[in-house]
Scaffold this active site. Structure first.
Site, PDB file in Angstrom:
ATOM      1  N   PRO A 171      -4.075  19.909 -10.615  1.00 33.54           N
ATOM      2  CA  PRO A 171      -3.959  18.584 -10.009  1.00 33.54           C
ATOM      3  C   PRO A 171      -2.512  18.165  -9.789  1.00 33.54           C
ATOM      4  CG  PRO A 171      -4.248  18.332 -12.354  1.00 33.54           C
ATOM      5  CD  PRO A 171      -4.306  19.817 -12.078  1.00 33.54           C
ATOM      6  N   GLU A 172      -2.343  17.093  -9.076  1.00 32.82           N
ATOM      7  CA  GLU A 172      -1.015  16.526  -8.831  1.00 32.82           C
ATOM      8  C   GLU A 172      -0.392  15.990 -10.121  1.00 32.82           C
ATOM      9  OE1 GLU A 172       2.189  14.994  -6.258  1.00 32.82           O
ATOM     10  OE2 GLU A 172       0.810  16.697  -6.303  1.00 32.82           O
ATOM     11  N   LEU A 173      -1.180  15.314 -10.962  1.00 34.93           N
ATOM     12  CA  LEU A 173      -0.682  14.751 -12.211  1.00 34.93           C
ATOM     13  C   LEU A 173      -1.720  14.907 -13.319  1.00 34.93           C
ATOM     14  CD1 LEU A 173       0.785  11.338 -10.938  1.00 34.93           C
ATOM     15  CD2 LEU A 173       2.133  13.269 -11.795  1.00 34.93           C
ATOM     16  N   ARG A 197       1.076  22.229  -3.153  1.00 34.12           N
ATOM     17  CA  ARG A 197       2.236  22.520  -3.996  1.00 34.12           C
ATOM     18  C   ARG A 197       2.325  24.005  -4.357  1.00 34.12           C
ATOM     19  NH1 ARG A 197       5.055  17.832  -3.414  1.00 34.12           N
ATOM     20  NH2 ARG A 197       4.035  16.047  -4.388  1.00 34.12           N
ATOM     21  N   ARG A 257      -5.492  14.970  -6.708  1.00 29.21           N
ATOM     22  CA  ARG A 257      -5.218  15.601  -5.418  1.00 29.21           C
ATOM     23  C   ARG A 257      -4.472  16.928  -5.583  1.00 29.21           C
ATOM     24  NH1 ARG A 257      -1.944  11.302  -2.141  1.00 29.21           N
ATOM     25  NH2 ARG A 257      -0.887  11.171  -4.160  1.00 29.21           N
TER      26      ARG A 257
END
Length: 577
Positions: free
Chosen positions: A438-440, A480, A476
């Site tokens: 995940p993003e965070l 990356r 999200r």
């Protein structure tokens, strides 16, 4: 496995580049990366850090100037009797990149990005066709010659003197300038087939880099030397993000990444042109960070953001995540890239301090997930006056960076630290239903002396914490590359094929979840089946400077196999040799 959270909050990249940087021989300060690597003896460095290589002696004496060299970084694949790459997997990745290119050409040629679901073009990076320029190095490395020539011809026709909207010098440097100078380096070092690019085209590409860098130069024209957040190409002046005039009480601010993510690109441009103004501008831009005149509570970890009018920090945020990350990344790579630069050792020593402070203040083991005896190692951040146990995908670059610098400087503790961080980031991938990170994410520190700032907010997050030892705070996936980038470093430095398999697993997960009609799309929620749906977005770095998979050339004969040359990230397993 992390199960879907009750809230829903996107995709990958697969830039596939493995830029294997050869010898730095054109300018004396770049050296040739020779095999007689040496570093400071204890006490010989100004900081007294005593960075040691595993062999050799530094020069005797105090206050000495001059270059020091590091240790070989790459695992001895040849000596172990095996190749580094995997030709079958490499071919599949190459096909994926080819599909990325031709879908973009069909739907959005000349646009900054393609919207991969609708097929429409999108202007996000000043209208200079970011995807084309950003992927020059990818098509060059992969031997996609038809695609590369189409991109090269288009790039040589771009007018960098004019821009749609204000220019972001950070994004422009890493996506455009970095790609231009890196492509020239690939041509000059024979990665691009001899004869494919004429001398006239090669020189024209350098001229394009100069054209862009000269327009970006006004961004360095601030009282402190730090770069402005935006540049108005119509007036050739730096400005605030909103373009408003700077007054007494509305000074613009920037973080460490903006101040420091200029050096590699501009240093290479100075090498290519023989004009040292580009390197000088970038050196001045991060001067306040490298030579901090204030007492640091955590040596090496700068407090930010900074007032660019004065160069002073106006808050105490410290992190290796977004807004901070690439300053630290560039420090060690500056020493590796140009070991004979007059400040090379300063950059390396500054990086060492930052890593040591990270280990002391930001590294945290999480409480273990179900069935585990021990948690995973993550990197917290200090923000808003609090030590916060939350980490982003962007910060997963750090594992690979610690491994790179640790190998170069002979710091086994840094290498192990990096491997532990890589393991933690891997866990965030394999614990989701999509097997994509995940993003965070956040965790509860295993150290009971640390008071948790964050707690799971709902049943879904509580279940995630129980199962995996962390919970997702932003689900999200924004294309990356950082986690798989660190797999690359781990594999190339240790030779452990486990990291190859981790990278391949990530690649297959990307292919399963993100493929759409016009390419590959961002994921809305990695904790939901099929990613909870896709977003009509694919940034240029999907094909430009992102991830890997496995096969890589056998670069064991190269002296410095992977300093992050002029563009931000780039390694990715190409073709086996």
């Amino acid at each position: 496995m992390i199960r879907p959270a009750t809230h829903r909050t996107r995709f990958l990249i697969l830039a596939f580049v493995v830029i294997v940087y050869f010898n730095y021989v054109i300018s004396p300060e770049f050296g040739n990366g020779g095999s007689s690597f040496k570093l400071n003896r204890p006490g010989s460095s100004p900081s007294g850090l005593g960075i040691l290589s595993s062999g050799g002696k530094g020069r005797e004496g105090k206050g000495e100037e001059g270059p020091r060299y590091g240790n070989p970084i790459q695992f001895d694949f040849k000596g172990s009797g095996r190749a580094a790459g995997d030709s079958r997997r490499a071919h599949e990745i190459k096909e994926t990149m080819s599909r990325t290119f031709w879908k973009y050409r069909l739907g959005a040629w000349g646009s900054d990005e393609i919207m991969p679901i609708s097929g429409d073009g999108k202007t996000t990076r000043n209208g200079w066709a970011a995807t084309i320029v950003d992927t020059l190095t990818t098509t060059a490395m992969m031997g996609l010659e038809e695609e590369f020539k189409l991109e090269l011809n288009f790039t040589l026709g771009i007018d960098f003197s004019k821009a749609t909207d204000l220019v972001d010098p950070f994004e422009t440097t890493i996506r455009y300038l970095g790609a231009l100078v890196s492509t020239v380096e690939l041509i000059d070092n024979g990665v691009v087939r001899r004869g494919l690019v004429s001398e006239q085209e090669r020189n024209a590409l350098v001229a394009k880099a100069v054209e862009l860098a000269d327009k970006l130069a006004s961004g360095f024209d601030s009282p402190s030397g730090m770069i402005w957040p935006r540049i108005n190409f119509d007036t050739n002046k730096g400005c605030r993000e909103d373009g408003r005039e700077v007054r007494l009480h509305n000074h613009p601010t920037i973080g460490p990444a903006r101040a420091g993510t200029n050096w590699l690109e501009n240093k290479i441009l100075s090498k290519l042109t023989g004009n040292d103004i580009y390197g000088k501008n970038a050196t001045r831009a991060w001067k306040k960070l490298v030579w901090n005149e204030y007492i640091e509570d955590w040596p090496g970890l700068v407090q930010s953001p900074f007032d660019i009018m004065t160069g002073k920090s106006i808050d105490k945020d410290r992190s290796l995540g977004g807004g901070h990350d690439s300053y630290y990344e560039y420090l060690i790579k500056a020493q590796i890239l140009a070991p004979k630069d007059r400040y090379a050792n300063v950059y390396g020593e500054r990086w060492v301090k930052a890593v040591e402070s990270t280990i002391k203040h930001l590294a945290q083991w999480s409480t273990p997930g179900r069935g585990r005896q021990r948690g995973k190692l993550f990197l917290a951040q200090w923000k808003n006056g609090l030590l916060t146990s939350e980490m982003g995908h962007l910060a997963c670059f750090a594992g690979g960076n610690f491994i790179l610098g640790g190998k170069y400087l002979g710091r086994r503790d840094f290498v192990q630290f990096g491997l532990d961080v890589v393991d933690g980031c891997h866990e965030t991938y394999v614990s989701t239903i999509t097997r994509i990170g995940p993003e965070l994410f956040a965790w509860t520190p295993a150290d009971k002396r640390i008071v948790p700032v964050l707690q799971p907010e709902h049943e879904g997050q509580r279940e995630q914490k129980s199962n995996a030892g962390f919970w997702v705070t932003n689900a999200r996936y924004l294309l990356r590359p950082e986690t798989v980038e660190s797999y690359f470093y781990a594999y190339r430095a240790t030779g452990n094929q486990m990291y190859q398999e981790w990278a391949w697993d990530a690649y297959k997960a990307y292919m399963k979840t993100t493929i759409v009609e016009f390419g590959y799309a961002s994921i809305k929620d990695v904790t939901l089946p099929e990613g909870g749906g896709l977003t009509d977005q694919a940034e240029s770095f999907w094909g430009g400077m992102s991830i890997i998979s496995l096969p890589l050339p056998d670069i064991s004969s190269f002296q410095v196999p992977f300093p992050d040359l002029p563009f931000k990230i780039f390694f990715f397993f190409l073709h086996a040799v």
